[in-house]
Motif scaffolding. Structure first.
Motif, mmCIF file in Angstrom:
data_model
loop_
_atom_site.group_PDB
_atom_site.id
_atom_site.type_symbol
_atom_site.label_atom_id
_atom_site.label_comp_id
_atom_site.label_asym_id
_atom_site.label_seq_id
_atom_site.Cartn_x
_atom_site.Cartn_y
_atom_site.Cartn_z
ATOM 1 N N UNK A 1 -21.678 -1.300 -7.074
ATOM 2 C CA UNK A 1 -21.321 -2.548 -7.727
ATOM 3 C C UNK A 1 -19.844 -2.543 -8.088
ATOM 4 N N UNK A 2 -19.237 -3.733 -8.159
ATOM 5 C CA UNK A 2 -17.837 -3.807 -8.576
ATOM 6 C C UNK A 2 -17.682 -3.167 -9.953
ATOM 7 N N UNK A 3 -18.692 -3.334 -10.790
ATOM 8 C CA UNK A 3 -18.652 -2.715 -12.123
ATOM 9 C C UNK A 3 -18.569 -1.205 -12.059
ATOM 10 N N UNK A 4 -19.127 -0.613 -11.010
ATOM 11 C CA UNK A 4 -19.054 0.846 -10.857
ATOM 12 C C UNK A 4 -17.641 1.328 -10.566
ATOM 13 N N UNK A 5 -16.797 0.427 -10.060
ATOM 14 C CA UNK A 5 -15.444 0.814 -9.675
ATOM 15 C C UNK A 5 -14.462 0.787 -10.840
ATOM 16 N N UNK A 6 -14.878 0.204 -11.980
ATOM 17 C CA UNK A 6 -13.954 0.011 -13.091
ATOM 18 C C UNK A 6 -13.397 1.326 -13.632
ATOM 19 N N UNK A 7 -14.141 2.395 -13.473
ATOM 20 C CA UNK A 7 -13.725 3.690 -14.024
ATOM 21 C C UNK A 7 -12.792 4.464 -13.094
ATOM 22 N N UNK A 8 -12.546 3.906 -11.888
ATOM 23 C CA UNK A 8 -11.777 4.642 -10.890
ATOM 24 C C UNK A 8 -10.302 4.269 -10.916
ATOM 25 N N UNK A 9 -9.492 5.175 -10.360
ATOM 26 C CA UNK A 9 -8.082 4.907 -10.128
ATOM 27 C C UNK A 9 -7.841 4.948 -8.624
ATOM 28 N N UNK A 10 -7.325 3.839 -8.080
ATOM 29 C CA UNK A 10 -7.078 3.743 -6.635
ATOM 30 C C UNK A 10 -5.574 3.819 -6.369
ATOM 31 N N UNK A 11 -5.238 4.443 -5.246
ATOM 32 C CA UNK A 11 -3.831 4.515 -4.847
ATOM 33 C C UNK A 11 -3.700 4.030 -3.415
ATOM 34 N N UNK A 12 -2.771 3.091 -3.203
ATOM 35 C CA UNK A 12 -2.495 2.580 -1.863
ATOM 36 C C UNK A 12 -1.495 3.526 -1.197
ATOM 37 N N UNK A 13 -1.861 4.153 -0.062
ATOM 38 C CA UNK A 13 -0.975 5.137 0.574
ATOM 39 C C UNK A 13 0.249 4.477 1.202
ATOM 40 N N UNK A 14 1.271 5.230 1.505
ATOM 41 C CA UNK A 14 2.530 4.661 2.016
ATOM 42 C C UNK A 14 2.430 4.017 3.386
ATOM 43 N N UNK A 15 1.426 4.402 4.187
ATOM 44 C CA UNK A 15 1.313 3.833 5.538
ATOM 45 C C UNK A 15 0.681 2.447 5.544
ATOM 46 N N UNK A 16 0.251 1.950 4.377
ATOM 47 C CA UNK A 16 -0.325 0.603 4.317
ATOM 48 C C UNK A 16 0.746 -0.421 3.964
ATOM 49 N N UNK A 17 0.624 -1.612 4.529
ATOM 50 C CA UNK A 17 1.510 -2.711 4.144
ATOM 51 C C UNK A 17 1.068 -3.239 2.786
ATOM 52 N N UNK A 18 1.854 -4.132 2.218
ATOM 53 C CA UNK A 18 1.528 -4.697 0.916
ATOM 54 C C UNK A 18 0.431 -5.745 0.996
ATOM 55 N N UNK A 19 0.185 -6.364 -0.152
ATOM 56 C CA UNK A 19 -0.848 -7.398 -0.258
ATOM 57 C C UNK A 19 -0.415 -8.646 0.507
ATOM 58 N N UNK A 20 -1.336 -9.184 1.369
ATOM 59 C CA UNK A 20 -0.947 -10.306 2.231
ATOM 60 C C UNK A 20 -1.993 -11.417 2.331
ATOM 61 N N UNK A 21 -3.007 -11.434 1.456
ATOM 62 C CA UNK A 21 -4.009 -12.496 1.587
ATOM 63 C C UNK A 21 -3.380 -13.858 1.292
#
Length: 560
Positions: A10-30
């Motif tokens: 569930x999205x609620x399960x993710x609230x406790x996590x820390x995510x890191x976007x790696x350098x090989x990914x482009x930025x946010x583009x939606x």
């Protein structure tokens, strides 16, 4: 890649996590449309009436790898960032409900991370990352302006609730381990489409990750290799075009063909949820104590072996192939085969086939009123003729039949299909000119083609058709005695080629190795006529013998 774990979170399960976007990914583009679609999908699910217990809305996969206390975000950055922006807008509601957002950081773009956590619309044009983050936040703000406070609370609850029976939003959590080089390779392959993360790929990961829990470790690893090898063999076999198109249409939705087998087990092959099949099997493994990977995989292999048997045995291949062509589902046929022995199952197949036609009124079918029934009869005539043939290698090619768009057409020309476009009229006359040996007719066609301006095509058309008709009489015959399976290209866009031209085209195509239905070939070789004194037209005697043979073939096989 050493380990992988796959589950629904569930999205609620993710609230406790820390995510890191790696350098090989482009930025946010939606863009605006993508953000609104996500909001509306969540709202539509929230408002859906009569939701089942524990029913949820599933987002596409999030692919991560854990490093220390962080999750490296390999795929799913765009979706997760949009969720983060929605939660940011609903921050006051979050605090009221005692929720706190997950963390989202960037390995090499600290400025973007700072802007994400403190959105300042006035700075949106400073760089491309700021622009897209600000644009999405503005879209979210505008969308929520029409919502009441209670609606915001309810929507947030739908988004974040993690209680056992919640109707909430979940993601497919795909966790893998590996070196940095391996993770970059995974990211690259996902983004160029080599790892599409389809239902079947996710199910494969689910099965193999479950096997990793087996102790001792070496036993689990060996079973992983066995399942992976069996999986590859089945997938490769199902990619045989003749086998696959015996089971499926040309425009089948399955990227990985083994997914068909999993869809059959679910019993819902038309579900529009792109990850329905994965959810189905994930729930089976998690909720049923007696359900194991071994039980599930044995069920898949059993289905595969049954389909393989039907494909390999010529009579089953033709009977089952015909019913699939006529919208019988594989699931229905498999269920019947479980309950019946082989002889009774064959009787069932014949009985089901009989229901698709009216075998006692074949001569009453007409081209203009019974197209589906006529098509079924002509296909049956072909496959039964093949079944009863002494040539064991002869098979009706369902794949080529589907690809080439075969349909019922007239054997002998009819006046109702006279070419109307001038270009088609000219093409029609040129073909007659090429095939006729009548020098006088050639001269008349040549003169006609040289005349400029309006020309009386009907007159020369009727004259030519009469020449290639029995006793010079042009009759429009629209019953089954004057119909056969022809593909669109053979019958041409302008249709109504005379018998001799259709015959020559059929022979030429067969010599070039193209698929020609057996009975269509036999018609134009006049195989059903006991004596052949002319090959220029399809006459009364030809039609009588053809109809008699067709009726006896169907009756003898399906009834007696």
């Amino acid at each position: 890649m050493q380990d992988q774990k796959i589950e629904l979170k569930g999205i609620g399960d993710l609230l406790k996590y820390k995510f890191k976007v790696p350098p090989y990914q482009r930025g946010y583009r939606w863009n605006k449309r993508q953000v609104v679609e996500l909001l509306e999908d969540i709202e539509d699910f929230h408002k859906k009436s009569n939701k089942k217990e524990n029913e949820f809305y599933c987002l596409q996969p999030i692919v991560v790898s854990k490093l220390n206390e962080e999750y490296i975000l390999i795929d799913g950055q765009q979706r997760l960032t949009t969720i983060y922006l929605i939660l940011t807008f609903l921050d006051n509601v979050m605090q009221t409900l005692d929720y706190e957002k997950f963390e989202l950081a960037y390995s090499t773009r600290p400025g973007s991370e700072t802007f994400l956590n403190n959105i300042d619309i006035s700075r949106k044009n400073e760089n491309i990352d700021f622009f897209h983050i600000a644009e999405a936040y503005e879209v979210i703000t505008e969308w929520f302006e029409t919502k009441k406070g209670t609606e915001k609370v309810q929507l947030l609850t739908t988004l974040l609730d993690i209680s056992e029976k919640a109707n909430n939003v979940r993601v497919i959590w795909y966790e893998i381990t590996g070196s940095e080089e391996e993770l970059i390779d995974i990211f690259t392959r996902i983004n160029i489409g080599k790892i599409p993360l389809t239902n079947s790929e996710l199910i494969k990961a689910l099965l193999l990750s479950e096997q990793a829990k087996i102790t001792p470790l070496k036993v689990g690893q060996l079973r992983q290799l066995e399942i992976a090898n069996e999986w590859d063999i089945i997938e490769q076999d199902l990619r045989n075009p003749e086998f696959w198109l015996f089971l499926q249409d040309v425009d089948s939705k399955y990227q990985n063909h083994i997914e068909l087998l999993f869809a059959i087990v679910t019993g819902d092959m038309n579900n529009k949820d792109p990850y329905f099949t994965f959810q189905f099997f994930n729930n089976r493994l998690k909720q049923d104590e007696d359900e194991t990977v071994e039980v599930l995989w044995a069920e898949i292999k059993k289905i595969y072996m049954q389909l393989k048997e039907w494909y390999s045995i010529r009579e089953y291949y033709h009977l089952v192939g015909y019913l699939i062509l006529n919208n019988y589902t594989i699931k229905e046929l498999l269920e019947k085969s479980k309950k019946l022995d082989k002889s009774d199952f064959k009787l069932f197949l014949k009985s089901a086939i009989l229901e698709s036609i009216n075998i006692n009124e074949l001569e009453l079918y007409t081209y203009f009123s019974d197209r589906l029934e006529l098509r079924n009869v002509l296909i049956l005539f072909n496959i039964i003729s093949i079944i009863e043939s002494e040539n064991p290698s002869l098979r009706f090619n369902f794949g080529q039949f589907k690809k080439q768009n075969w349909d019922i057409e007239h054997i002998h020309s009819v006046s109702s299909e006279i070419p109307e476009k001038r270009s088609h009229q000219i093409d029609w006359l040129n073909e007659v000119y090429e095939y006729t040996k009548d020098e006088a007719l050639k001269k008349e066609i040549d003169v006609f083609l040289k005349i400029k301006g309006d020309r009386d095509f009907d007159s020369i058309y009727n004259k030519i058709v009469s020449i290639y008709s029995e006793n010079g009489e042009q009759k429009d015959i629209n019953d089954i005695s004057n119909l056969a399976l022809l593909d669109a290209k053979t019958n041409r866009g302008y249709k109504n080629a005379v018998f001799q031209i259709k015959r020559a085209t059929i022979i030429e195509k067969e010599l070039n190795g193209q698929f020609i239905p057996l009975c269509t070939r036999n018609v134009f070789l006049k195989y059903y006529s006991p004596s052949v004194d002319q090959m220029s037209f399809w006459g009364n005697a030809d039609r009588d013998y053809y109809l008699k043979n067709l009726k006896s073939t169907l009756n003898n096989y399906l009834i007696t």
